[in-house]
Design an enzyme around this catalytic site. Structure first.
Site, PDB file in Angstrom:
ATOM      1  N   ARG A  52     -91.106  -7.835-104.426  1.00  0.00           N
ATOM      2  CA  ARG A  52     -90.642  -9.330-104.540  1.00  0.00           C
ATOM      3  C   ARG A  52     -89.198  -9.578-104.036  1.00  0.00           C
ATOM      4  O   ARG A  52     -88.870 -10.328-103.468  1.00  0.00           O
ATOM      5  CB  ARG A  52     -90.635  -9.810-105.818  1.00  0.00           C
ATOM      6  CG  ARG A  52     -90.638 -11.408-105.951  1.00  0.00           C
ATOM      7  CD  ARG A  52     -91.278 -11.868-107.315  1.00  0.00           C
ATOM      8  NE  ARG A  52     -90.226 -11.262-108.500  1.00  0.00           N
ATOM      9  CZ  ARG A  52     -90.606 -11.494-109.820  1.00  0.00           C
ATOM     10  NH1 ARG A  52     -91.529 -12.210-110.011  1.00  0.00           N
ATOM     11  NH2 ARG A  52     -89.660 -11.118-110.609  1.00  0.00           N
ATOM     12  N   ARG A 105     -73.013 -16.876 -91.733  1.00  0.00           N
ATOM     13  CA  ARG A 105     -72.544 -15.912 -90.649  1.00  0.00           C
ATOM     14  C   ARG A 105     -71.144 -15.377 -91.023  1.00  0.00           C
ATOM     15  O   ARG A 105     -70.722 -14.456 -90.374  1.00  0.00           O
ATOM     16  CB  ARG A 105     -72.491 -16.744 -89.302  1.00  0.00           C
ATOM     17  CG  ARG A 105     -73.849 -16.823 -88.555  1.00  0.00           C
ATOM     18  CD  ARG A 105     -73.910 -17.633 -87.393  1.00  0.00           C
ATOM     19  NE  ARG A 105     -73.536 -18.809 -87.494  1.00  0.00           N
ATOM     20  CZ  ARG A 105     -73.426 -19.847 -86.874  1.00  0.00           C
ATOM     21  NH1 ARG A 105     -74.026 -19.454 -85.605  1.00  0.00           N
ATOM     22  NH2 ARG A 105     -72.935 -20.967 -86.947  1.00  0.00           N
ATOM     23  N   LYS A 151     -87.055 -15.670-105.589  1.00  0.00           N
ATOM     24  CA  LYS A 151     -86.167 -15.502-106.761  1.00  0.00           C
ATOM     25  C   LYS A 151     -84.706 -15.466-106.500  1.00  0.00           C
ATOM     26  O   LYS A 151     -84.135 -14.655-106.361  1.00  0.00           O
ATOM     27  CB  LYS A 151     -86.679 -14.117-107.632  1.00  0.00           C
ATOM     28  CG  LYS A 151     -86.264 -14.346-108.826  1.00  0.00           C
ATOM     29  CD  LYS A 151     -86.960 -13.219-109.724  1.00  0.00           C
ATOM     30  CE  LYS A 151     -86.590 -12.845-111.098  1.00  0.00           C
ATOM     31  NZ  LYS A 151     -86.693 -14.135-111.988  1.00  0.00           N
ATOM     32  N   GLU A 184     -95.000 -24.167-114.003  1.00  0.00           N
ATOM     33  CA  GLU A 184     -94.662 -23.211-114.744  1.00  0.00           C
ATOM     34  C   GLU A 184     -93.383 -23.482-115.621  1.00  0.00           C
ATOM     35  O   GLU A 184     -93.142 -24.614-115.582  1.00  0.00           O
ATOM     36  CB  GLU A 184     -94.040 -22.107-113.900  1.00  0.00           C
ATOM     37  CG  GLU A 184     -92.571 -22.529-113.062  1.00  0.00           C
ATOM     38  CD  GLU A 184     -92.167 -21.322-111.992  1.00  0.00           C
ATOM     39  OE1 GLU A 184     -92.169 -20.024-112.445  1.00  0.00           O
ATOM     40  OE2 GLU A 184     -91.651 -21.826-111.269  1.00  0.00           O
TER      41      GLU A 184
END
Ligand code: PXG
Length: 300
Positions: A52, A105, A151, A184
């Site tokens: 993940r 960048r 995440k 969630e």
């Protein structure tokens, strides 16, 4: 000293560990992280968490300056340096120091931090009586705004929901999607059990695909329970026989009240209890051992 912290290749203490204020992780939340548990000297589901971490990095075009093997080794070394056998591991990779503009960048090299510290456990009493949730007014971002599967270091949406829960005297907040489907919680995934079926929402709704969630889905199926990803609404939560949440910190936590509605008979249910036991057994008996000679380093 409690714990150990790896910062760009050097392991130090919690007190000494620091990153520059120009790091875009700090300025913009431009970065990603993981939360992993160590149980009895073994890292639980390390490979799934590494998967993940590297997927999150890929999505945001962040090149982690460590190859996966090097990251695994750095995590193991940091846990060993902490001396802890039960711990929480927090790898964080940020875009790195840049200037005051948000253009990534300008950031020459990502910052890699691995925090290992004692785990702050939820009070046992909360598991015995069950958790109380409220639905937050704030919604989870749609996946075309910010995909919840990353995440990322942007947790303000989750924190706003958590503040709502705190102010309502609840243990956790449940978040819906823009369309009103159950998504969630602020730091956990949500499950319902109805007529013996176990449901949790599918990741494309914009939720974090929890490692604990996937583990519990597999454990439910191994126990012969029909377990599926389903799109559902608060009606299905309020009328469920049982409800529970899952997360690295919370493990499997029974939910007994949502928005003032008692779930089932208002006590942690039997299916939840089975899954709590199955999860604890797995966490105590599997995982990557920390305190053995690294087979690669062992070649002399
Ligand atoms: N959803 C969100 C939004 C999360 O942040 C989970 C679900 C559960 O995923 P895992 O892979 O842990 O089963 C999380 C977990 C903590 C903590 O201390 C946990 C998370 C983030 C920050 C702190 O428990 N993420």
């Amino acid at each position: 000293m409690s714990g150990a912290v790896y910062v760009n290749g050097r392991i130090t203490t919690r007190e000494e560990a620091a990153v520059p204020v120009y790091d875009h992780g700090y300025l913009y939340g431009d970065g990603i992280f993981e939360g992993i548990r160590v149980y009895g000297g073994r890292i639980f589901k390390l490979e799934e968490h590494l998967d993940r971490l590297y997927e999150s990095a890929r999505h945001i075009l962040l090149e982690i300056p460590l190859a996966r093997d090097e990251m695994r080794r750095a995590i193991l070394e940091t846990v060993r340096a902490s001396g802890l056998r039960d711990a929480y591991i927090r790898p964080v990779v940020s875009r790195g120091p840049g200037d005051l503009g948000l253009d990534p960048r300008k950031c020459a090299r990502p910052t890699v931090v691995i925090i290992v510290d004692a785990i702050q456990l939820y009070p046992a009493e909360a598991y015995a009586r069950g958790l109380r949730l409220i639905t937050a007014a704030v919604r989870r971002p749609a996946p075309d705004a910010l995909d919840g599967r990353i995440k990322s270091l942007n947790y303000l949406n989750n924190i706003l929901a958590r503040i709502e829960a705190n102010r309502a005297g609840a243990d956790e907040a449940l978040l819906l999607t823009r369309d009103g489907y159950v998504c969630e919680c602020s730091a956990d995934n949500l499950f319902v059990v109805t007529r013996g079926e176990v449901w949790t929402p599918p990741p494309h709704l914009g939720l974090l695909r929890g490692v604990t969630r996937d583990t519990v889905l597999a454990l439910a199926r191994e126990a012969g329970l029909p377990a599926a990803e389903r799109v559902f609404t608060l009606h299905d939560v309020y009328t469920a026989d049982e409800c529970f949440l899952t997360g690295t910190g919370a493990e499997v936590g029974p939910v007994v009240e949502v928005d003032g509605r008692r779930i089932g008979d208002g006590r942690p249910g039997p299916v939840t209890a089975r899954l709590v036991a199955a999860f604890r057994a797995l966490a105590q008996t599997t995982g990557t051992p920390v305190y053995v000679e690294d087979p690669a380093a062992g070649r002399r």
